[in-house]
Design an enzyme around this catalytic site. Sequence first.
Site, PDB file in Angstrom:
ATOM      1  N   CYS A 142      -0.566   4.062   2.471  1.00  0.00           N
ATOM      2  CA  CYS A 142      -0.436   3.857   3.909  1.00  0.00           C
ATOM      3  C   CYS A 142      -0.097   2.395   4.316  1.00  0.00           C
ATOM      4  CB  CYS A 142      -1.875   4.392   4.474  1.00  0.00           C
ATOM      5  SG  CYS A 142      -3.195   3.937   3.675  1.00  0.00           S
ATOM      6  N   SER A 143      -1.248   1.613   4.681  1.00  0.00           N
ATOM      7  CA  SER A 143      -1.047   0.388   5.157  1.00  0.00           C
ATOM      8  C   SER A 143      -2.151  -0.409   4.692  1.00  0.00           C
ATOM      9  CB  SER A 143      -0.638   0.452   6.572  1.00  0.00           C
ATOM     10  OG  SER A 143      -1.683   1.040   7.352  1.00  0.00           O
ATOM     11  N   CYS A 144      -3.189  -0.134   3.914  1.00  0.00           N
ATOM     12  CA  CYS A 144      -4.184  -1.000   3.595  1.00  0.00           C
ATOM     13  C   CYS A 144      -3.939  -2.469   3.515  1.00  0.00           C
ATOM     14  CB  CYS A 144      -5.117  -0.484   2.497  1.00  0.00           C
ATOM     15  SG  CYS A 144      -5.538   1.128   2.732  1.00  0.00           S
TER      16      CYS A 144
ATOM     17  N   CYS B 223       0.988  -1.131   0.061  1.00  0.00           N
ATOM     18  CA  CYS B 223       0.122   0.019  -0.022  1.00  0.00           C
ATOM     19  C   CYS B 223       1.125   1.092   0.018  1.00  0.00           C
ATOM     20  CB  CYS B 223      -0.907   0.078   1.269  1.00  0.00           C
ATOM     21  SG  CYS B 223      -1.820   1.585   1.154  1.00  0.00           S
TER      22      CYS B 223
HETATM   23 FE    FE Z   1      -3.357   2.113   2.807  1.00  0.00          FE
END
Ligand code: FE
Length: 191
Positions: A95-97, A92
């Site tokens: 961010c951190s999906c 991602c």
């Molecule tokens: Fe994300």
Amino acid sequence: MSLRVKALESLLVEKGLVDPAALDALVDTYENKVGPRNGARVVARAWSDPAYKARLLANAPEAIAELGYRPEQGEHMMVLENTPQVHNMVVCTLCSCYPWPVLGLPPVWYKSAPYRSRAVIDPRGVLREFGLELPDEVEVRVWDSTAELRYLVLPERPAGTEGMSEEELADLVSRDAMVGVAKAGVGVAKL
Ligand code: FE
């Protein structure tokens, strides 16, 4: 960090903004109910049952729900099948999906800036650092997760696993294999 979390938690509870029971339920969910074991069971089922695999590739959230996993943060999920010709890896960049129902919460490296930028610029280099050297003829596809669409990699079934039960197969599937930075195989670290 844990002290900061504690301080924040007691403050929120003291001010009546959160219910400690709700926090306990959340912690229990992420410690015991969601995590990479769920994903490993999905992969093992797909390896064992071609009809399930077809459903999984066609409509991941529905097929995953068949195994009883809740869809929060995974309402829109797509499963990417690795083959001898194509290796998929997931990042991602924003961010951190991450597909929570099947993998739990993302590891620290998945959220780190170097992984997020370098997975796109130099995927083969990143894979090498994870210990995965892919032949030049294998195409590497990098998929950028978003909050709207999250990905789960369906690793290749290791050779010599014919006749293994689903439970035995699931033990061969690591979190990293389902993010696409490792292969599934005998000898993977337990989750
Ligand atoms: Fe994300």
